[in-house]
Design a protein around this motif. Sequence first.
Motif, PDB file in Angstrom:
ATOM      1  N   ASP A 106       0.933  -1.235  -0.071  1.00 41.69           N
ATOM      2  CA  ASP A 106      -0.191  -0.303   0.061  1.00 41.69           C
ATOM      3  C   ASP A 106       0.579   1.457  -0.807  1.00 41.69           C
ATOM      4  O   ASP A 106       1.823   0.973   0.745  1.00 41.69           O
ATOM      5  CB  ASP A 106      -0.735   0.105   1.336  1.00 41.69           C
ATOM      6  N   GLY A 107       0.439   2.595  -1.111  1.00 38.22           N
ATOM      7  CA  GLY A 107       1.351   3.279  -1.399  1.00 38.22           C
ATOM      8  C   GLY A 107       2.664   3.232  -1.684  1.00 38.22           C
ATOM      9  O   GLY A 107       3.214   4.232  -2.379  1.00 38.22           O
TER      10      GLY A 107
ATOM     11  N   LEU B 284       7.241   5.828  -4.640  1.00 41.18           N
ATOM     12  CA  LEU B 284       7.994   5.840  -5.181  1.00 41.18           C
ATOM     13  C   LEU B 284       8.366   6.882  -6.735  1.00 41.18           C
ATOM     14  O   LEU B 284       8.652   7.287  -6.702  1.00 41.18           O
ATOM     15  CB  LEU B 284       8.208   4.442  -5.789  1.00 41.18           C
ATOM     16  N   SER B 285       6.797   7.109  -6.749  1.00 43.68           N
ATOM     17  CA  SER B 285       6.943   8.307  -8.136  1.00 43.68           C
ATOM     18  C   SER B 285       7.612   9.138  -7.374  1.00 43.68           C
ATOM     19  O   SER B 285       7.966  10.056  -8.004  1.00 43.68           O
ATOM     20  CB  SER B 285       5.740   8.070  -8.667  1.00 43.68           C
TER      21      SER B 285
ATOM     22  N   ASP C  74       8.580  -8.552  -6.825  1.00 36.69           N
ATOM     23  CA  ASP C  74       7.935  -8.286  -5.443  1.00 36.69           C
ATOM     24  C   ASP C  74       8.344  -9.524  -4.438  1.00 36.69           C
ATOM     25  O   ASP C  74       8.449 -10.557  -4.920  1.00 36.69           O
ATOM     26  CB  ASP C  74       6.575  -8.729  -5.907  1.00 36.69           C
ATOM     27  N   ALA C  75       9.061  -8.620  -3.279  1.00 36.98           N
ATOM     28  CA  ALA C  75       9.512  -9.741  -2.423  1.00 36.98           C
ATOM     29  C   ALA C  75       8.780  -9.250  -0.908  1.00 36.98           C
ATOM     30  O   ALA C  75       8.768  -9.786  -0.070  1.00 36.98           O
ATOM     31  CB  ALA C  75      11.291  -9.456  -2.168  1.00 36.98           C
ATOM     32  N   GLY C  76       7.610  -8.831  -0.832  1.00 40.68           N
ATOM     33  CA  GLY C  76       6.661  -8.217   0.038  1.00 40.68           C
ATOM     34  C   GLY C  76       7.455  -7.669   1.124  1.00 40.68           C
ATOM     35  O   GLY C  76       7.959  -6.331   0.636  1.00 40.68           O
TER      36      GLY C  76
ATOM     37  N   ASP D  84       8.924   3.031   3.759  1.00 42.11           N
ATOM     38  CA  ASP D  84       8.887   3.039   5.885  1.00 42.11           C
ATOM     39  C   ASP D  84       9.180   4.902   5.412  1.00 42.11           C
ATOM     40  O   ASP D  84       8.768   5.466   6.279  1.00 42.11           O
ATOM     41  CB  ASP D  84       8.803   2.358   6.202  1.00 42.11           C
ATOM     42  N   GLY D  85      10.699   4.650   5.131  1.00 43.42           N
ATOM     43  CA  GLY D  85      11.593   5.722   5.174  1.00 43.42           C
ATOM     44  C   GLY D  85      11.526   6.639   5.608  1.00 43.42           C
ATOM     45  O   GLY D  85      11.734   7.411   7.021  1.00 43.42           O
ATOM     46  N   PRO D  86      10.973   8.151   4.330  1.00 48.85           N
ATOM     47  CA  PRO D  86      10.468   7.355   3.277  1.00 48.85           C
ATOM     48  C   PRO D  86      11.632   7.569   2.241  1.00 48.85           C
ATOM     49  O   PRO D  86      12.646   9.019   2.729  1.00 48.85           O
ATOM     50  CB  PRO D  86       9.741   8.052   3.517  1.00 48.85           C
TER      51      PRO D  86
END
Length: 288
Positions: free
Chosen positions: A105-106, A111-112, A132-134, A205-207
């Motif tokens: 989510d998000g 990233l954009s 995708d590595a979750g 999450d960093g972001p």
Amino acid sequence: MPSGYALERTHGQEKVIIYAADLYLLAKWKYDLTISDEVQRSAIFDKWLEIGLQGRMPYLKRLEKMSKAQEDITKDEKDFLAGVRDPSDRKKISYTRLVRTFYGDGSENNLSELILEAEYDGIIFDNIALYDAGSDDGLQSLHGILTRIPQIVEGTTVFARRRDNRMREALEKAIDKDGDEIDFEMAHQAARWTHVLIYDKEANDGPGNVLVVYIDDRGRVLRYSRLEGTEDLWAADGMFLSGQDFMRAWWENGRYGEDWKPEQLVKRWEEAEFETSEDSASESAISE
């Protein structure tokens, strides 16, 4: 390290890029095996990492000759590569390359925004079906990335010789000191081959704290750390190109990979001494 001799050729109406890793795949593929194409491709590219620069040299040389002579592989070989390698994996490598491994989510918007604000114009490998590595840390995804995108470690014969010279000079300096201890910083700088940027869950999450992983010519981790948001990502492209990233916190304060910790240095240096003392493998190795 960018592959300066990657071949840009046509395949039907499409433009395709052919790497030395593709020549290796064509040479090593066994059509009579009962395993899946995915498993065999991964195993062959795993070996591509394992053989290092010296083992890859015949394929790098052949690719360079094909580039200069405007040679091409056959249509059947192009058809085969199109069937076992996804187009997303075959993008041309730039000095900065980012692989997205988190699609939660998000992440799309985050990233954009990061790419836009950092004015990042390097290559992005972005395919949920492939990368995708979750919630896994990007470091856990590295081997899978390198066996999907083997051109990351490819380079050219010129870059390979420069790396060998660095290793040889570092060995000579270590010998001159008349001791068994090897300068750790010198060892890491000499062995550094290339890097990968990974946008994983922590980066999201960093972001924007993208993971940067420095690797040797066999894809083993030298050091890894986090860029600090937009400003670091903006600076990364020029820094990696010029080699000035050695002066940045993401190199100086990076954590050491398991294969390049102090207690592993003697073993790594014994490998380097063997490799730099050997002549490059002959062209006949391609047909073995």
